[in-house]
Design an enzyme around this catalytic site. Structure first.
Site, PDB file in Angstrom:
ATOM      1  CE  LYS A  11     120.080  77.913  50.384  1.00 32.28           C
ATOM      2  NZ  LYS A  11     121.479  78.574  50.889  1.00 32.28           N
ATOM      3  CG  ASP A  61     120.800  71.115  56.864  1.00 34.89           C
ATOM      4  OD1 ASP A  61     121.364  71.017  57.890  1.00 34.89           O
ATOM      5  OD2 ASP A  61     121.272  72.086  56.031  1.00 34.89           O
ATOM      6  CB  THR A 117     120.842  83.489  48.027  1.00 35.95           C
ATOM      7  OG1 THR A 117     119.957  84.737  47.942  1.00 35.95           O
ATOM      8  CG2 THR A 117     120.072  82.339  48.559  1.00 35.95           C
ATOM      9  CG  LEU A 131     121.369  60.445  41.746  1.00 33.73           C
ATOM     10  CD1 LEU A 131     120.878  60.329  43.106  1.00 33.73           C
ATOM     11  CD2 LEU A 131     120.304  60.271  40.598  1.00 33.73           C
ATOM     12  CG  ASN A 173     118.918  74.050  51.365  1.00 35.20           C
ATOM     13  OD1 ASN A 173     119.761  73.484  50.735  1.00 35.20           O
ATOM     14  ND2 ASN A 173     119.000  74.734  52.600  1.00 35.20           N
ATOM     15  CE  LYS A 218     127.224  65.889  48.689  1.00 33.67           C
ATOM     16  NZ  LYS A 218     126.411  67.150  48.076  1.00 33.67           N
ATOM     17  CE  LYS A 229     134.492  74.947  46.593  1.00 37.62           C
ATOM     18  NZ  LYS A 229     134.639  74.260  48.057  1.00 37.62           N
ATOM     19  CG  PHE A 230     131.777  69.523  50.671  1.00 32.02           C
ATOM     20  CD1 PHE A 230     131.067  70.597  51.111  1.00 32.02           C
ATOM     21  CD2 PHE A 230     133.141  69.489  50.903  1.00 32.02           C
ATOM     22  CE1 PHE A 230     131.448  71.501  52.123  1.00 32.02           C
ATOM     23  CE2 PHE A 230     133.744  70.674  51.909  1.00 32.02           C
ATOM     24  CZ  PHE A 230     132.623  71.736  52.494  1.00 32.02           C
ATOM     25  N   GLY A 231     131.421  67.156  46.801  1.00 29.67           N
ATOM     26  CA  GLY A 231     131.441  65.718  46.247  1.00 29.67           C
ATOM     27  C   GLY A 231     130.233  65.298  45.438  1.00 29.67           C
ATOM     28  NE  ARG A 232     132.851  63.285  40.686  1.00 30.19           N
ATOM     29  CZ  ARG A 232     132.521  63.889  39.416  1.00 30.19           C
ATOM     30  NH1 ARG A 232     131.697  63.756  38.823  1.00 30.19           N
ATOM     31  NH2 ARG A 232     133.448  64.436  38.664  1.00 30.19           N
ATOM     32  CB  VAL A 233     124.608  62.778  44.885  1.00 35.48           C
ATOM     33  CG1 VAL A 233     123.517  61.899  45.530  1.00 35.48           C
ATOM     34  CG2 VAL A 233     124.910  64.014  45.423  1.00 35.48           C
ATOM     35  CG  ASP A 269     120.196  77.226  54.379  1.00 34.32           C
ATOM     36  OD1 ASP A 269     121.268  76.720  54.015  1.00 34.32           O
ATOM     37  OD2 ASP A 269     120.067  78.316  53.912  1.00 34.32           O
TER      38      ASP A 269
HETATM   39  C1  LIG Z   1     122.493  65.762  43.151  1.00 37.69           C
HETATM   40  C2  LIG Z   1     120.993  65.838  43.242  1.00 37.69           C
HETATM   41  C3  LIG Z   1     120.230  66.959  43.129  1.00 37.69           C
HETATM   42  N1  LIG Z   1     120.545  64.943  44.643  1.00 37.69           N
HETATM   43  N2  LIG Z   1     121.361  65.473  45.635  1.00 37.69           N
HETATM   44  C4  LIG Z   1     120.843  64.689  46.531  1.00 37.69           C
HETATM   45  C5  LIG Z   1     121.075  64.947  48.107  1.00 37.69           C
HETATM   46  C6  LIG Z   1     120.254  65.216  49.035  1.00 37.69           C
HETATM   47  C7  LIG Z   1     120.886  65.405  50.197  1.00 37.69           C
HETATM   48  C8  LIG Z   1     122.086  65.390  50.706  1.00 37.69           C
HETATM   49  N3  LIG Z   1     122.241  65.583  51.958  1.00 37.69           N
HETATM   50  C9  LIG Z   1     123.257  65.897  52.634  1.00 37.69           C
HETATM   51  O1  LIG Z   1     124.481  65.865  51.940  1.00 37.69           O
HETATM   52  C10 LIG Z   1     123.534  66.055  54.086  1.00 37.69           C
HETATM   53  C11 LIG Z   1     124.730  66.063  54.519  1.00 37.69           C
HETATM   54  C12 LIG Z   1     124.741  66.513  56.083  1.00 37.69           C
HETATM   55  O2  LIG Z   1     123.512  66.210  56.857  1.00 37.69           O
HETATM   56  C13 LIG Z   1     126.059  66.540  56.813  1.00 37.69           C
HETATM   57  C14 LIG Z   1     126.009  67.031  57.927  1.00 37.69           C
HETATM   58  C15 LIG Z   1     127.091  67.308  58.662  1.00 37.69           C
HETATM   59  C16 LIG Z   1     128.280  66.895  58.138  1.00 37.69           C
HETATM   60  F1  LIG Z   1     129.604  67.186  58.504  1.00 37.69           F
HETATM   61  C17 LIG Z   1     128.402  66.548  56.912  1.00 37.69           C
HETATM   62  C18 LIG Z   1     129.684  66.298  55.858  1.00 37.69           C
HETATM   63  F2  LIG Z   1     129.358  65.876  54.834  1.00 37.69           F
HETATM   64  F3  LIG Z   1     130.399  67.389  55.934  1.00 37.69           F
HETATM   65  F4  LIG Z   1     130.408  65.374  56.816  1.00 37.69           F
HETATM   66  C19 LIG Z   1     127.042  66.381  55.955  1.00 37.69           C
HETATM   67  C20 LIG Z   1     122.987  65.232  49.598  1.00 37.69           C
HETATM   68  C21 LIG Z   1     122.264  64.944  48.454  1.00 37.69           C
HETATM   69  C22 LIG Z   1     119.751  63.911  46.248  1.00 37.69           C
HETATM   70  C23 LIG Z   1     118.791  63.044  46.558  1.00 37.69           C
HETATM   71  N4  LIG Z   1     119.051  62.563  48.029  1.00 37.69           N
HETATM   72  N5  LIG Z   1     117.853  62.330  45.694  1.00 37.69           N
HETATM   73  C24 LIG Z   1     118.098  62.436  44.305  1.00 37.69           C
HETATM   74  N6  LIG Z   1     118.872  63.502  43.884  1.00 37.69           N
HETATM   75  C25 LIG Z   1     119.843  63.977  44.599  1.00 37.69           C
END
Ligand SMILES: CC(C)n1nc(-c2ccc(NC(=O)/C=C/C(=O)c3ccc(F)c(C(F)(F)F)c3)cc2)c2c(N)ncnc21
Length: 284
Positions: free
Chosen positions: A140, A156, A174, A21, A143, A44, A25-29, A138
């Protein structure tokens, strides 16, 4: 389909991995489907060597704890997490229409009805969070994701630094959305989300943030409340923006009054049922 069972430990084999998707930077979805139930979600993947794993475990547990008792149509859910030797996996609600900020950049700015619908959904999500004593802090466009029915899903992403793309990528993200009290390092409460909602509404209607400038200039403009609303913005919309962008947090319009503001009511009146229409016509 019900949510992935968090009774027994989850593992990667439980999921069929679909298309990527996007990547941060931290990882892929990835799009993913739980094999047993067919439940579609976003997965993720984070690499442990990029996270200081000690703290992350506790932070993640806390986050999943907080988010597991948040249920609101405009708040994206984090269902759970699991890990293998090298990676951490997050199971997240899938947002079918992707990123709101990309839609905003593509459209330039949103129409007043569309912006009002988004502001109303945000006000509803924030009222829910504040009732649970959760401050988002946060808000914006970056998010906010969009669900498959066009509804917005507040997430978040705070911790997830996305790869430097055409986003406003300054070191700490920002400053545009920071309220004056956070800039001054003062203690801050839930009213910070009201300020950010005002900045968000301005950006929806104008296409750029009200204090957008160089980081130094942005900070100066925020604490002096130095912004201008262009004339093409309707008087009611101007009124709501100025009632949210107040230096004194206590003077910002409370969320229940945001939902009842004339600009919101004008654009978000619930579609009347046939019966209500019939009743209104008879009264006329
Ligand atoms: C690429 C595209 C645009 N994309 N991206 C998403 C997506 C939505 C939400 C997230 N949320 C998180 O990552 C939340 C992480 C944490 O709360 C957290 C809390 C404490 C930690 F230590 C950590 C830790 F990771 F550091 F451990 C994390 C991530 C990806 C997405 C989606 N849901 N649906 C469709 N497309 C989508």
């Amino acid at each position: 389909p019900q949510v992935p069972s968090n009774s027994k430990p989850m593992h990667l084999g439980m999921f069929e991995i679909g298309r990527p998707l996007g990547k941060g930077k931290f990882g892929r979805v990835y799009l993913a489907k739980e094999r047993k139930t067919g439940f579609v979600c976003a997965l993720k993947v984070l690499h442990k060597n990029e996270l200081q794993t000690g703290r992350v475990e506790t932070q993640l547990r806390r986050e999943v704890e907080i988010q597991s008792n948040l249920r609101h149509p405009n708040i994206l859910r984090l269902f759970g997490h699991f890990h293998d030797s090298k990676r951490v996996f997050l199971i997240i609600e899938f947002a079918g229409r992707g990123e709101l900020y990309k839609m905003l950049r593509k459209a330039g700015s949103f129409s007043e009805p569309r912006a009002a619908s988004y502001v109303a959904q945000m006000a509803s999500a924030l009222a829910y969070l504040h009732k649970k004593h959760v401050i988002h802090r946060d808000i914006k466009p970056e998010n906010i994701l969009v669900g498959s029915h066009g509804e917005i899903k507040l997430s978040d992403f705070g911790w997830s630094v996305h790869a430097p793309t055409n986003r406003r990528t300054t070191l700490c993200g920002t400053l545009d959305y920071l309220p004056p009290e956070m800039l001054r390092g003062d203690s801050h409460g839930e009213k910070v989300d009201l300020w950010s909602l005002g900045v968000l509404m301005y950006e929806f209607l104008v296409g750029n943030a009200p204090f957008e400038d160089t980081p130094i200039e942005t900070q100066k403009r925020i604490v002096k409340l130095n912004f201008k609303i262009p004339d093409f913005v309707s008087a009611e919309a101007k009124d709501l923006i100025t009632r949210l962008l107040r230096l004194d947090p206590e003077k910002r319009l409370p969320l229940d009054q945001v939902a009842q503001h004339p600009w919101i009511l004008k654009h978000c009146s619930k579609p009347q049922t046939a019966r209500e229409k019939q009743r209104n016509n008879h009264q006329r």
